[in-house]
Design an enzyme around this catalytic site. Sequence first.
Site, mmCIF file in Angstrom:
data_model
loop_
_atom_site.group_PDB
_atom_site.id
_atom_site.type_symbol
_atom_site.label_atom_id
_atom_site.label_comp_id
_atom_site.label_asym_id
_atom_site.label_seq_id
_atom_site.Cartn_x
_atom_site.Cartn_y
_atom_site.Cartn_z
ATOM 1 N N ASP A 29 5.646 93.167 110.865
ATOM 2 C CA ASP A 29 6.117 92.747 109.733
ATOM 3 C C ASP A 29 7.236 92.145 109.533
ATOM 4 O O ASP A 29 8.054 92.416 110.316
ATOM 5 C CB ASP A 29 6.283 93.952 108.673
ATOM 6 C CG ASP A 29 6.410 93.567 107.265
ATOM 7 O OD1 ASP A 29 5.975 92.517 106.759
ATOM 8 O OD2 ASP A 29 6.862 94.765 106.347
ATOM 9 N N GLY A 30 7.597 91.333 108.605
ATOM 10 C CA GLY A 30 8.884 90.658 108.587
ATOM 11 C C GLY A 30 8.918 88.892 108.816
ATOM 12 O O GLY A 30 10.166 88.398 108.737
ATOM 13 N N ASN A 31 7.716 88.519 108.993
ATOM 14 C CA ASN A 31 7.600 87.109 109.335
ATOM 15 C C ASN A 31 8.279 86.104 108.118
ATOM 16 O O ASN A 31 8.850 84.975 108.334
ATOM 17 C CB ASN A 31 6.381 86.489 109.557
ATOM 18 C CG ASN A 31 5.726 87.290 110.646
ATOM 19 O OD1 ASN A 31 6.450 87.762 111.476
ATOM 20 N ND2 ASN A 31 4.396 87.175 110.658
ATOM 21 N N GLY A 32 7.816 86.287 106.942
ATOM 22 C CA GLY A 32 8.451 85.932 105.886
ATOM 23 C C GLY A 32 9.839 85.678 105.633
ATOM 24 O O GLY A 32 10.616 84.761 105.419
ATOM 25 N N ASN A 77 -3.751 91.210 101.874
ATOM 26 C CA ASN A 77 -3.003 90.370 102.022
ATOM 27 C C ASN A 77 -3.684 89.009 101.308
ATOM 28 O O ASN A 77 -3.101 87.889 101.412
ATOM 29 C CB ASN A 77 -2.675 89.772 103.664
ATOM 30 C CG ASN A 77 -1.772 90.658 104.345
ATOM 31 O OD1 ASN A 77 -1.687 91.267 105.348
ATOM 32 N ND2 ASN A 77 -0.773 91.181 103.284
ATOM 33 N N ARG A 80 -2.184 86.771 98.787
ATOM 34 C CA ARG A 80 -1.162 85.929 99.047
ATOM 35 C C ARG A 80 -1.279 84.478 98.526
ATOM 36 O O ARG A 80 -2.690 84.238 98.387
ATOM 37 C CB ARG A 80 -0.766 85.857 100.527
ATOM 38 C CG ARG A 80 0.050 87.205 100.971
ATOM 39 C CD ARG A 80 0.467 87.264 102.333
ATOM 40 N NE ARG A 80 1.198 88.609 102.362
ATOM 41 C CZ ARG A 80 2.020 88.912 103.415
ATOM 42 N NH1 ARG A 80 2.324 87.698 104.192
ATOM 43 N NH2 ARG A 80 2.702 89.882 103.452
HETATM 44 C C1 IPE Z 1 1.560 94.924 106.424
HETATM 45 O O1 IPE Z 1 2.403 94.109 105.951
HETATM 46 C C2 IPE Z 1 0.278 94.129 106.615
HETATM 47 C C3 IPE Z 1 0.362 93.322 108.186
HETATM 48 C C4 IPE Z 1 1.461 93.457 108.799
HETATM 49 C C5 IPE Z 1 -0.683 92.598 108.407
HETATM 50 P P1 IPE Z 1 2.493 93.646 104.442
HETATM 51 O O2 IPE Z 1 3.903 92.606 104.415
HETATM 52 O O3 IPE Z 1 1.268 93.233 103.841
HETATM 53 O O4 IPE Z 1 2.907 95.056 103.572
HETATM 54 P P2 IPE Z 1 3.739 95.259 102.208
HETATM 55 O O5 IPE Z 1 3.064 94.393 101.195
HETATM 56 O O6 IPE Z 1 5.159 95.085 102.501
HETATM 57 O O7 IPE Z 1 3.361 96.672 102.291
HETATM 58 C C1 IPE Z 2 4.113 90.020 108.354
HETATM 59 O O1 IPE Z 2 4.896 89.390 107.765
HETATM 60 C C2 IPE Z 2 2.806 88.895 108.366
HETATM 61 C C3 IPE Z 2 1.360 89.476 107.754
HETATM 62 C C4 IPE Z 2 1.593 90.439 106.649
HETATM 63 C C5 IPE Z 2 0.421 88.742 107.875
HETATM 64 P P1 IPE Z 2 5.171 89.133 106.344
HETATM 65 O O2 IPE Z 2 4.396 87.846 105.834
HETATM 66 O O3 IPE Z 2 4.670 90.273 105.437
HETATM 67 O O4 IPE Z 2 6.637 89.024 106.162
HETATM 68 P P2 IPE Z 2 7.570 89.408 104.917
HETATM 69 O O5 IPE Z 2 7.468 91.058 105.018
HETATM 70 O O6 IPE Z 2 7.190 89.069 103.589
HETATM 71 O O7 IPE Z 2 8.941 89.443 105.321
HETATM 72 MG MG MG Z 3 5.665 92.097 104.713
#
Ligand code: IPE
Ligand code: IPE
Ligand code: MG
Length: 249
Positions: A29-32, A77, A80
């Site tokens: 988690d945390g790519n965004g 997901n 999104r």
């Molecule tokens: C969990 O992350 C799903 C994956 C890492 C694929 P999310 O970013 O979707 O989770 P929430 O929305 O913060 O609970």
């Molecule tokens: C995890 O990173 C990747 C997936 C859920 C596919 P996010 O895209 O959830 O990144 P944040 O949580 O928004 O930073």
């Molecule tokens: Mg996330």
Amino acid sequence: MTTKPTVLKELPADLKRDRLPRHVAVIMDGNGRWAKRRGLPRIMGHPRGVDSLREAVRCCDDWGIQALTVYAFSTENWNRPQQEVMLIMTLIEQFLRRELPEMMERDIRLKLMGNLSALPASLQAAMEQSMNATSNNRGMQFTVATNYGGRQEILQACRTIAHQVQQGALSPDEIDESVFERHLYTASICDPDLLIRTSGEMRISNFLLWQVAYSEIYITETLWPDFNRDELRRALLAYQQRERRFGKV
Ligand code: IPE
Ligand code: IPE
Ligand code: MG
């Protein structure tokens, strides 16, 4: 005298080989947020997340972890923006195609788990191809959860079991934990010993709901694109310092 080159394959000196988790699960988690902090559009974080994933696979394999399961795309997901969803699908497909030669070299057995039939056809084809190609490999079991949801997994198991009962192949009293587990996607792997979540969120987000019953949970503030060999070492070190009780004293 020449300096000895660092052998990355070796287990870091502070980790004990006999106390490694057999199965590590990761909520990547945390790519965004990684991208946003750099003033980039959030989807720019996903390609960097793939780099971290490649590194995590190599590390776990080098260090002798028997099973690695990563959460790549949840059933939630889909909510999104479409552009982001499509990018993630493309990145998973590219990852599978590009990493196949190295997975073969490393003897890694790849499995995809989740509701795969709802995924784009070309991604399904890449999944099939890489699962078939690696099916006789005997090294690390590497599982990628894609369109995966813990509740969905439990429900599909219930449905299959209910059909068996309806057909008279099973009696309700025979449904115990081992029967149930045989119908989960993870049937062939032990439960995760260690669950890692990056980016500081203190939640499970519908990942492996049944299987994490007694997993040790490690949460780091580090965002997934910044998660590297040293971060994994730290997670394993923390795990080795835990006392697992399983309800005993
Ligand atoms: C969990 O992350 C799903 C994956 C890492 C694929 P999310 O970013 O979707 O989770 P929430 O929305 O913060 O609970
Ligand atoms: C995890 O990173 C990747 C997936 C859920 C596919 P996010 O895209 O959830 O990144 P944040 O949580 O928004 O930073
Ligand atoms: Mg996330």
